[in-house]
Design a protein around this motif. Structure first.
Motif, short mmCIF file in Angstrom:
data_model
loop_
_atom_site.label_atom_id
_atom_site.label_comp_id
_atom_site.label_asym_id
_atom_site.label_seq_id
_atom_site.Cartn_x
_atom_site.Cartn_y
_atom_site.Cartn_z
N ARG A 1 0.96 -1.20 -0.12
CA ARG A 1 0.04 0.02 0.05
C ARG A 1 0.82 1.32 -0.01
NH1 ARG A 1 -5.18 -1.45 0.66
NH2 ARG A 1 -5.63 -3.16 1.99
N ASP A 2 2.10 1.30 0.74
CA ASP A 2 3.01 2.31 0.90
C ASP A 2 3.43 2.65 -0.73
OD1 ASP A 2 4.21 4.33 2.36
OD2 ASP A 2 6.09 3.00 2.11
N LEU B 1 0.81 4.20 -2.92
CA LEU B 1 0.48 5.48 -2.51
C LEU B 1 1.72 6.48 -3.05
CD1 LEU B 1 -1.04 7.58 -1.03
CD2 LEU B 1 0.37 7.37 0.96
N ASP C 1 1.26 6.83 -7.05
CA ASP C 1 0.02 7.79 -7.17
C ASP C 1 0.89 9.08 -7.26
OD1 ASP C 1 -1.64 5.78 -7.53
OD2 ASP C 1 -2.54 5.99 -5.56
N ASN D 1 -6.09 3.77 1.16
CA ASN D 1 -5.72 4.76 -0.12
C ASN D 1 -6.95 4.37 -1.15
OD1 ASN D 1 -4.25 6.58 -1.34
ND2 ASN D 1 -3.05 5.05 -2.66
N ASP E 1 -9.58 9.43 -1.55
CA ASP E 1 -8.67 10.78 -1.36
C ASP E 1 -8.90 11.67 -0.13
OD1 ASP E 1 -7.28 10.57 -3.75
OD2 ASP E 1 -9.24 11.25 -5.03
N TYR F 1 -7.31 13.28 5.23
CA TYR F 1 -6.52 12.88 3.97
C TYR F 1 -5.26 12.19 4.57
CZ TYR F 1 -4.14 17.12 3.59
OH TYR F 1 -3.25 18.44 3.91
N GLN F 2 -4.68 11.28 3.92
CA GLN F 2 -3.37 10.71 4.58
C GLN F 2 -2.19 11.60 4.32
OE1 GLN F 2 -2.02 6.69 3.35
NE2 GLN F 2 -3.77 6.13 2.53
N LYS G 1 0.05 11.78 1.51
CA LYS G 1 -0.39 11.84 0.10
C LYS G 1 0.11 13.04 -0.51
CE LYS G 1 -4.71 11.21 -2.31
NZ LYS G 1 -4.31 9.94 -3.08
#
Length: 322
Positions: A64-65, A68, A71, A135, A138, A268-269, A272
């Motif tokens: 997942r990291d 991200l 992205d 993720n 957003d 949000y993260q 991100k």
């Protein structure tokens, strides 16, 4: 691949459809991974996956990291030009925010970014938080559960409180001031637990040593109003969910003196990368406490004023030009 399987309830067929590949190809790659690690990634019951192994959880978290950061790299490339042409916003929120708070925000946002596609995902805050952690969103916009997650960057937009909605000629309309004990005498229609301030609603009664008679609960304010009209009880909803023209058959009574204010937040993260269009959406949403949303606020510039000391002049009845 592992992320897709985990995000689709450990269903390999659904994960394959999401990735536009065949189920056998996923099964083959998964078997190859297990050979490399010499460990199973999923506990199985026959051919079905039951749950992840500890190794699978660690690998999925790292994956997942990586996704991200990928992205973020793509976003840097897309926003390197002078203007963002298109894009997509994935916003997780509750029915109340989607119906009564976001429309003016998204209307203004669309005027400025007409080619950005907006996807609204409605759900319970706990589920939305999980999607944001994975993720798959957003932003998340809601009242509950956001401020306690250290992985999120959280901003507060505005405060709201509840209101009581009553049919005309209801006995409570004769009361000078509505109290908590008065509310317990009638069946109540309000939000389900975990949604739109329900936890604070329950806590307020519990602190006073009272127990409300919640007979119908729903996630949708329109559903609550429907059942109030049908005579199931008195309604307690978010104040912004009462629409004067559409709900003129119901009487609105403020409850600010009984319940604490609730904070609407957007999260949000932290890791991100935020694009220009995302940043603008955040700005517009956080302006919701400003009634002049249609006008772009001008930044306030602090100017220090210096007073010039000059000796006082005495005038003999003459006007000194200003």
């Amino acid at each position: 691949m592992l992320v897709a399987i985990c995000d689709n309830g450990l269903n390999v067929t659904t994960a394959a459809n999401q990735l536009n590949v065949t189920q056998p190809s996923i099964s083959k790659k998964l078997s190859a991974l297990e050979d490399i690690f010499e460990q199973k990634l999923f506990y199985r019951n026959g051919k079905r996956f039951q749950y992840q192994t500890e190794l699978c959880r660690k690998i999925t978290e790292l994956a997942r990291d990586i996704l991200l950061k990928t992205d973020n790299l793509l976003m840097v490339g897309q926003s390197s030009g002078n203007k963002e042409v298109n894009g997509e916003l994935l916003i997780g929120t509750t029915h109340t925010q989607a119906s009564y708070v976001l429309p003016p925000v998204l209307t203004r946002f669309r005027q400025e970014h007409p080619n950005v596609v907006v996807n609204l995902v409605q759900g319970a805050p706990t589920n939305l938080v999980q999607l944001l952690s994975n993720n798959q969103l957003d932003f998340v916009i809601c009242t509950e559960t956001l401020e306690t997650n250290s992985n999120f960057r959280t901003l507060t937009s505005f405060s709201w409180n509840r209101c009581l909605i009553l049919p005309k000629r209801h006995p409570l309309l004769k009361a000078r001031a509505i109290t908590l004990p008065m509310l317990t005498k009638y069946p109540i229609v309000t939000y389900v637990r975990g949604m739109t301030g329900r936890n604070a609603f329950d806590h307020t009664f519990a602190t006073a040593g009272l127990k409300p008679r919640v007979m119908v609960s729903a996630a949708d304010a329109d559903v609550i109003k429907k059942y109030v009209r049908l005579g199931f009880g008195i309604g307690v909803i978010a104040e912004m969910a009462y629409e004067k023209e559409k709900d003129n058959d119901l009487i609105k009574c403020p409850l600010d003196h009984l319940f604490p204010k609730m904070q609407v937040r957007i999260a949000y993260q932290r890791e991100k990368l935020i694009s220009a269009s995302m940043q603008r959406f955040i700005e517009l949403f956080c302006q919701q406490n400003d009634k002049t949303l249609a006008k772009k606020p001008k930044p306030k510039i602090a100017v220090k004023k210096y007073k010039r000391k000059t000796p006082a002049k005495k005038s003999k009845g003459k006007t000194v030009p200003g």
